[in-house]
Design a protein around this motif. Structure first.
Motif, PDB file in Angstrom:
ATOM      1  N   GLY A  27       0.826  -1.193   0.000  1.00  0.00           N
ATOM      2  CA  GLY A  27       0.000   0.000   0.000  1.00  0.00           C
ATOM      3  C   GLY A  27       0.862   1.244   0.000  1.00  0.00           C
ATOM      4  N   SER A  28       0.364   2.276   0.613  1.00  0.00           N
ATOM      5  CA  SER A  28       1.096   3.535   0.696  1.00  0.00           C
ATOM      6  C   SER A  28       0.887   4.131   2.077  1.00  0.00           C
ATOM      7  CB  SER A  28       0.594   4.523  -0.371  1.00  0.00           C
ATOM      8  OG  SER A  28      -0.743   4.908  -0.095  1.00  0.00           O
ATOM      9  N   GLU A  29       1.549   5.225   2.323  1.00  0.00           N
ATOM     10  CA  GLU A  29       1.425   5.867   3.627  1.00  0.00           C
ATOM     11  C   GLU A  29       0.003   6.355   3.891  1.00  0.00           C
ATOM     12  OE1 GLU A  29       4.180   8.885   6.341  1.00  0.00           O
ATOM     13  OE2 GLU A  29       4.467   8.737   4.171  1.00  0.00           O
ATOM     14  N   GLU A  30      -0.750   6.557   2.825  1.00  0.00           N
ATOM     15  CA  GLU A  30      -2.140   7.021   2.964  1.00  0.00           C
ATOM     16  C   GLU A  30      -3.152   5.893   2.838  1.00  0.00           C
ATOM     17  OE1 GLU A  30       0.023   8.472   0.697  1.00  0.00           O
ATOM     18  OE2 GLU A  30       0.596  10.051   2.113  1.00  0.00           O
ATOM     19  N   ASP A  31      -2.711   4.735   2.339  1.00  0.00           N
ATOM     20  CA  ASP A  31      -3.656   3.647   2.060  1.00  0.00           C
ATOM     21  C   ASP A  31      -3.045   2.312   2.489  1.00  0.00           C
ATOM     22  OD1 ASP A  31      -5.723   2.083   1.131  1.00  0.00           O
ATOM     23  OD2 ASP A  31      -5.095   2.176  -0.972  1.00  0.00           O
ATOM     24  N   TRP A  32      -3.406   1.834   3.692  1.00  0.00           N
ATOM     25  CA  TRP A  32      -2.853   0.577   4.206  1.00  0.00           C
ATOM     26  C   TRP A  32      -3.828  -0.057   5.197  1.00  0.00           C
ATOM     27  CZ3 TRP A  32      -2.405   0.803   9.503  1.00  0.00           C
ATOM     28  CH2 TRP A  32      -2.290   2.064  10.086  1.00  0.00           C
ATOM     29  N   ASN A  33      -3.680  -1.378   5.335  1.00  0.00           N
ATOM     30  CA  ASN A  33      -4.421  -2.118   6.357  1.00  0.00           C
ATOM     31  C   ASN A  33      -3.504  -2.565   7.495  1.00  0.00           C
ATOM     32  OD1 ASN A  33      -5.715  -3.473   3.468  1.00  0.00           O
ATOM     33  ND2 ASN A  33      -7.027  -2.258   4.826  1.00  0.00           N
ATOM     34  N   PHE A  34      -2.273  -2.901   7.142  1.00  0.00           N
ATOM     35  CA  PHE A  34      -1.304  -3.395   8.123  1.00  0.00           C
ATOM     36  C   PHE A  34      -0.029  -2.572   7.990  1.00  0.00           C
ATOM     37  CE2 PHE A  34       2.082  -5.924   9.811  1.00  0.00           C
ATOM     38  CZ  PHE A  34       1.531  -6.687  10.823  1.00  0.00           C
ATOM     39  N   TYR A  35       0.354  -1.905   9.064  1.00  0.00           N
ATOM     40  CA  TYR A  35       1.517  -1.023   9.028  1.00  0.00           C
ATOM     41  C   TYR A  35       2.520  -1.499  10.079  1.00  0.00           C
ATOM     42  CZ  TYR A  35       3.960   3.551   8.635  1.00  0.00           C
ATOM     43  OH  TYR A  35       4.877   4.547   8.422  1.00  0.00           O
ATOM     44  N   TRP A  36       3.720  -1.921   9.602  1.00  0.00           N
ATOM     45  CA  TRP A  36       4.816  -2.229  10.522  1.00  0.00           C
ATOM     46  C   TRP A  36       5.698  -0.982  10.552  1.00  0.00           C
ATOM     47  CZ3 TRP A  36       5.398  -6.943  13.168  1.00  0.00           C
ATOM     48  CH2 TRP A  36       6.507  -6.993  14.009  1.00  0.00           C
ATOM     49  N   SER A  37       5.594  -0.247  11.643  1.00  0.00           N
ATOM     50  CA  SER A  37       6.164   1.085  11.695  1.00  0.00           C
ATOM     51  C   SER A  37       7.347   1.160  12.640  1.00  0.00           C
ATOM     52  CB  SER A  37       5.081   2.075  12.156  1.00  0.00           C
ATOM     53  OG  SER A  37       5.642   3.339  12.442  1.00  0.00           O
ATOM     54  N   GLY A  38       8.294   2.017  12.308  1.00  0.00           N
ATOM     55  CA  GLY A  38       9.329   2.381  13.250  1.00  0.00           C
ATOM     56  C   GLY A  38       8.739   3.251  14.337  1.00  0.00           C
ATOM     57  N   VAL A  39       9.408   3.313  15.475  1.00  0.00           N
ATOM     58  CA  VAL A  39       8.848   4.026  16.623  1.00  0.00           C
ATOM     59  C   VAL A  39       8.624   5.500  16.310  1.00  0.00           C
ATOM     60  CG1 VAL A  39       9.282   4.732  19.000  1.00  0.00           C
ATOM     61  CG2 VAL A  39       9.777   2.398  18.295  1.00  0.00           C
ATOM     62  N   GLN A  40       9.577   6.145  15.653  1.00  0.00           N
ATOM     63  CA  GLN A  40       9.447   7.583  15.403  1.00  0.00           C
ATOM     64  C   GLN A  40       8.258   7.890  14.508  1.00  0.00           C
ATOM     65  OE1 GLN A  40      11.135   9.827  17.071  1.00  0.00           O
ATOM     66  NE2 GLN A  40      12.234   8.163  18.105  1.00  0.00           N
ATOM     67  N   ASN A  41       8.084   7.142  13.437  1.00  0.00           N
ATOM     68  CA  ASN A  41       6.938   7.366  12.562  1.00  0.00           C
ATOM     69  C   ASN A  41       5.631   7.077  13.281  1.00  0.00           C
ATOM     70  OD1 ASN A  41       8.342   8.270  10.393  1.00  0.00           O
ATOM     71  ND2 ASN A  41       8.099   6.442   9.137  1.00  0.00           N
ATOM     72  N   PHE A  42       5.651   6.047  14.122  1.00  0.00           N
ATOM     73  CA  PHE A  42       4.438   5.718  14.871  1.00  0.00           C
ATOM     74  C   PHE A  42       4.033   6.884  15.771  1.00  0.00           C
ATOM     75  CE2 PHE A  42       2.572   4.270  18.864  1.00  0.00           C
ATOM     76  CZ  PHE A  42       1.424   3.650  18.383  1.00  0.00           C
TER      77      PHE A  42
END
Length: 366
Positions: A27-42
């Motif tokens: 997906g993309s940063e605007e369109d996702w169902n599952f996001y594995w994120s780094g702490v800072q972005n989270f």
């Protein structure tokens, strides 16, 4: 059913392999169902300024206030508070103390607790202490001291001596476990993985695998060696730069094989008791923050627990990581991390439910 759209800001092969095996679509940063994120972005996503709200079909790999467990000073504060609360509950008393609640080395926060620390230090002037920045990882900024004036010098000259530091930095200083259990005369600690899918009720699992992280240099208690990070700090991010680093095994030993070794050398009963105490550390550290954690149904988290074992087979909690490394130093390491991520995506399948016996849910009353 439409395919799951994934997104991540952590480009690690073991993570991308899992997405591909599931036939999920990027997906993309605007369109996702599952996001594995780094702490800072989270943190940016969940900041009040962002105004972002997760939809019903979105899930992300951190809880909003995970710092209560993963920031070193907050973890210590919360566990100390939790213990005091239990001490007030006489119905939970086991003999004269609470079972397995004394699992943190003596720890103070600096600069706030400096006077308390100095008082404790003077009681044992030959003691050894370890200093850690509260918000750094991968061994950055850690140093070991055995004289009080070393702390004073750090406080006065920190900007000059530590290029990453500034006057706003806070540290934790803990009594150093100077009698670690050694294997092959080398110090090691354990990295274990705990998946939390809910805080209220608490639902958590310990993965059956993990590994021991070994120093490359044989351990001694000689004060002249206190500044030898290759002897004292097990972080792979430090060890890999040493001349004695073993690239074949990455300085790691599979947790199950390590336990088999301990059973053979220390006895099965003693080793079983060790695992019981480790699982109890996991349980109580989670319970210590359960009531203050935001249990968002859109969130889960895979924590990396670092535990050291002393020569008496007593485990001590060192720290908890919100984003345990997904880098693989060996083929076996990669296989293990692919499996951990696969099971994290499933949430519950194949994760060991964990209680004092390591087989049941943390929800089980201990």
């Amino acid at each position: 059913m439409p395919p799951v759209k994934w997104f991540t800001d952590i480009e690690k092969s073991c993570l991308l392999t899992n997405f591909e095996k599931r036939n999920w679509q990027k997906g993309s940063e605007e369109d996702w169902n599952f996001y594995w994120s780094g702490v800072q972005n989270f943190r940016a996503i969940f900041s009040p300024e962002s105004g972002y709200r997760l939809s019903e079909n979105q899930i992300i790999n951190h809880f909003p206030n995970n710092l209560e467990l993963t920031k070193k000073d907050l973890m210590v504060k919360n566990i100390k508070r939790y213990r005091k609360e239990l001490e007030k509950d006489k119905t939970r008393l086991i003999g004269s103390k609470y079972q397995y609640l004394d699992f943190l080395p003596i720890t103070f926060m600096l600069p706030g607790d400096y006077n308390l620390f100095a008082e404790e230090f003077k009681k044992s002037p030959n003691s050894v202490w370890i200093m850690k920045p509260t918000d750094k990882a991968r061994g950055i900024g850690i140093f070991i001291v055995n004289r009080l004036n070393q702390i004073k010098k750090w406080s006065r000259d920190n900007i000059k001596q530590w290029s990453y530091a500034n006057c706003k930095d806070s540290y934790v200083v803990s009594r150093y476990i100077d009698n670690p259990l050694l294997i092959g005369s080398k110090k090691f600690d354990l990295r274990l993985y705990v998946l939390v899918t809910s805080w209220k009720p608490l639902v958590a699992y310990r993965h059956k695998q993990g590994f021991g992280r070994f120093c490359a240099v044989k351990y001694t208690q000689d004060v002249e060696d206190l500044d030898n990070n290759f002897m004292h700090l097990t972080n792979v991010s430090i060890q890999k730069f040493g001349s004695d680093y073993n690239e074949n095994n990455g300085g790691k030993w599979n947790f199950q094989n390590l336990i088999l070794y301990l059973s053979a050398t220390k006895g099965k009963e003693a080793t079983d008791q060790l695992i019981t105490e480790i699982d109890s550390i996991l349980v109580h550290s989670l319970k210590a923050v359960q009531n203050i954690m935001i249990s968002d149904k859109h969130c889960f988290e895979c924590y990396g627990y670092d535990i050291i074992i002393d020569a008496d087979l007593r485990p001590w909690l060192i720290e908890v990581n919100a984003s345990p490394s997904l880098s693989a130093t060996t083929a076996g390491d990669r296989t293990m991390k692919v499996e951990i991520l696969t099971l994290a995506h499933h949430h519950q399948r194949h994760y060991q439910h964990c209680s004092s016996r390591g087989l049941s849910r943390y929800q089980t009353r201990l």
